[in-house]
Design an enzyme around this catalytic site. Structure first.
Site, short mmCIF file in Angstrom:
data_model
loop_
_atom_site.label_atom_id
_atom_site.label_comp_id
_atom_site.label_asym_id
_atom_site.label_seq_id
_atom_site.Cartn_x
_atom_site.Cartn_y
_atom_site.Cartn_z
N GLU A 87 16.46 5.83 -2.14
CA GLU A 87 16.08 6.90 -1.21
C GLU A 87 16.41 6.46 0.21
O GLU A 87 16.90 5.35 0.43
CB GLU A 87 14.59 7.25 -1.35
CG GLU A 87 13.65 6.08 -1.21
CD GLU A 87 12.20 6.40 -1.60
OE1 GLU A 87 11.77 7.57 -1.47
OE2 GLU A 87 11.50 5.48 -2.01
N LEU B 78 9.31 7.13 -3.64
CA LEU B 78 8.14 7.93 -3.26
C LEU B 78 8.34 9.36 -3.77
O LEU B 78 9.42 9.92 -3.59
CB LEU B 78 8.00 7.94 -1.73
CG LEU B 78 6.72 8.64 -1.26
CD1 LEU B 78 5.53 7.69 -1.42
CD2 LEU B 78 6.84 9.09 0.18
N LYS C 1 2.33 5.50 -1.32
CA LYS C 1 2.71 5.58 0.09
C LYS C 1 1.97 4.50 0.87
O LYS C 1 1.06 4.76 1.66
CB LYS C 1 2.47 6.98 0.65
CG LYS C 1 3.33 7.28 1.88
CD LYS C 1 3.43 8.77 2.13
CE LYS C 1 4.08 9.09 3.46
NZ LYS C 1 5.44 8.61 3.64
N ARG D 152 -1.13 13.89 -2.70
CA ARG D 152 -0.46 12.58 -2.78
C ARG D 152 -1.30 11.49 -2.12
O ARG D 152 -1.35 10.35 -2.61
CB ARG D 152 0.93 12.65 -2.14
CG ARG D 152 1.72 11.36 -2.33
CD ARG D 152 3.15 11.46 -1.83
NE ARG D 152 3.19 11.68 -0.39
CZ ARG D 152 4.31 11.96 0.28
NH1 ARG D 152 5.46 12.07 -0.35
NH2 ARG D 152 4.27 12.15 1.58
N TYR E 237 -0.92 5.72 3.65
CA TYR E 237 -0.83 6.71 4.73
C TYR E 237 -0.20 7.98 4.22
O TYR E 237 0.29 8.07 3.09
CB TYR E 237 -0.04 6.14 5.91
CG TYR E 237 1.46 6.07 5.73
CD1 TYR E 237 2.03 5.17 4.84
CD2 TYR E 237 2.31 6.91 6.45
CE1 TYR E 237 3.42 5.11 4.69
CE2 TYR E 237 3.68 6.85 6.30
CZ TYR E 237 4.23 5.95 5.41
OH TYR E 237 5.59 5.90 5.25
N ARG F 61 -11.44 -12.41 5.97
CA ARG F 61 -10.14 -12.46 5.29
C ARG F 61 -10.24 -13.17 3.94
O ARG F 61 -10.62 -14.34 3.87
CB ARG F 61 -9.09 -13.16 6.16
CG ARG F 61 -7.70 -13.13 5.53
CD ARG F 61 -6.63 -13.71 6.46
NE ARG F 61 -5.31 -13.57 5.87
CZ ARG F 61 -4.77 -14.47 5.02
NH1 ARG F 61 -5.43 -15.57 4.70
NH2 ARG F 61 -3.57 -14.25 4.51
N1 PDD Z 1 8.17 9.34 5.07
N2 PDD Z 1 10.73 8.40 0.79
C1 PDD Z 1 10.14 7.56 1.65
C2 PDD Z 1 10.30 6.10 1.47
C3 PDD Z 1 9.37 8.10 2.71
O1 PDD Z 1 8.76 7.25 3.57
C4 PDD Z 1 9.26 9.50 2.87
C5 PDD Z 1 8.45 10.12 3.96
C6 PDD Z 1 9.91 10.32 1.94
C7 PDD Z 1 9.82 11.81 2.01
O2 PDD Z 1 8.56 12.28 1.60
P1 PDD Z 1 7.96 13.63 2.19
O3 PDD Z 1 8.95 14.71 1.87
O4 PDD Z 1 6.71 13.79 1.42
O5 PDD Z 1 7.77 13.43 3.66
C8 PDD Z 1 10.62 9.73 0.90
C9 PDD Z 1 7.34 9.82 6.14
C10 PDD Z 1 7.81 11.09 6.76
C11 PDD Z 1 7.12 8.70 7.15
O6 PDD Z 1 7.00 7.58 6.68
O7 PDD Z 1 7.07 8.94 8.35
#
Ligand code: PDD
Length: 286
Positions: free
Chosen positions: A179, A204, A147, A52, A33, A100
């Site tokens: 993170e 990420l 992601k 990405r 996603y 499945r």
């Molecule tokens: N999440 N690290 C993780 C684990 C994340 O899920 C996200 C973003 C980030 C920050 O990445 P970016 O700056 O590209 O948004 C770092 C999104 C916002 C979400 O899952 O809703």
């Protein structure tokens, strides 16, 4: 929940959208996603998000169903159809629906879903007070650079934060912060150096992270990519997180201990302002 969503080529009311129960995103989290912000009706840093998205798909060998130009057109259309001025565009691609079976199906078409969420990013009340975080063990898999929609560890981390009455959880591995549960973690040392973890399979590659590091350097601040411990974060002058959904959010407490005086730090507030200027240049001119 009513809104216009996008499912497999069509814009439809949310109530009419459906996905087969054999969808591999549902059964195996076999999908990825992306989340991009909308400010002033415009997508923020969208090319980087689409790059990405393409990389995440490539890493799990799902063909990208659209070019960046096609994605952009679809995103702009969903923003327009929902009259979204400020908030998020969510995009998800799964390997599709098939009987499945763990291995890739011989024949399946990707499932593509998009929806919007209104969100007050600029006037988020937490930006004024700063956000408290707790730390939790990082329970995730070994490819956090993708992601993936496999977000159970982050769901549990966020729930632990909610039950602790704080805004987020920072995930920790071998004593070092990886993170936030959905954000990149930063600290600022007492001598004004901005520290965040280097990119690897452990985190990420945040899109907001890159922009904020660039803005910091342009503002004359030193940026260091290295590991930092929970103890170092607690002793830092400032702390913050970055994400598409919050931009730059001050962190003022870690595991019950205030960061410095427990108020959003001066560099953090500056970086937040600089990010908004970048994201919405015409608001600055107004
Ligand atoms: N999440 N690290 C993780 C684990 C994340 O899920 C996200 C973003 C980030 C920050 O990445 P970016 O700056 O590209 O948004 C770092 C999104 C916002 C979400 O899952 O809703």
């Amino acid at each position: 929940m009513s809104r216009i969503v996008f499912v497999n080529g069509s814009f439809v009311p949310y109530e009419e959208a459906s996905i087969p129960i054999m969808d591999r995103g549902f059964l195996f989290a076999d999908g990825i996603y992306e989340v991009a912000a909308v400010l002033g009706g415009r997508l923020v840093d969208n090319e980087a998000h689409l790059a990405r998205l393409d990389r995440s798909l490539g890493e799990i060998r799902i063909p990208n169903p659209y070019s960046a130009a096609e994605w952009t057109r679809l995103e702009e259309e969903i923003v327009r159809r929902n009259n979204l001025a400020e908030g998020l565009v969510y995009m998800q691609v799964t390997r599709g629906a098939a009987e499945r079976d763990f291995a890739f199906p011989a024949e399946a078409r990707q499932t593509v879903v998009m929806f919007t969420q209104p969100k007050n990013i600029r006037n988020a009340p937490q930006a004024e007070t700063g956000m408290k975080v707790i730390t939790v063990p990082d329970l995730r898999w070994a490819r956090r650079d993708i992601k993936s929609v496999g977000l159970l560890a982050q769901v549990l981390a966020k729930q632990a934060a909610a039950e602790a009455g704080v805004g987020d959880a920072w995930m920790v591995e071998n004593g070092h912060v990886t993170e936030g549960s959905s954000s990149t973690a930063f600290i600022i040392t007492t001598d004004g150096r901005i520290v965040t973890r280097p990119l690897s399979n452990a985190v990420l590659p945040g899109i907001t992270r890159v922009a904020v590091m660039r803005l910091a350097r342009e503002a004359g601040l030193a940026v260091e990519e290295r590991l930092f411990s929970v103890d170092e974060a607690k002793a830092a002058a400032e702390a913050f997180v970055t994400s598409a959904s919050a931009f730059v959010m001050p962190v003022v407490e870690i595991d019950g201990a205030p960061v410095a005086d427990g108020k959003p730090g001066r560099h953090t507030r500056r970086l937040r302002a600089l990010y908004f200027e970048m994201a919405e240049p015409e608001a600055k001119a107004a």
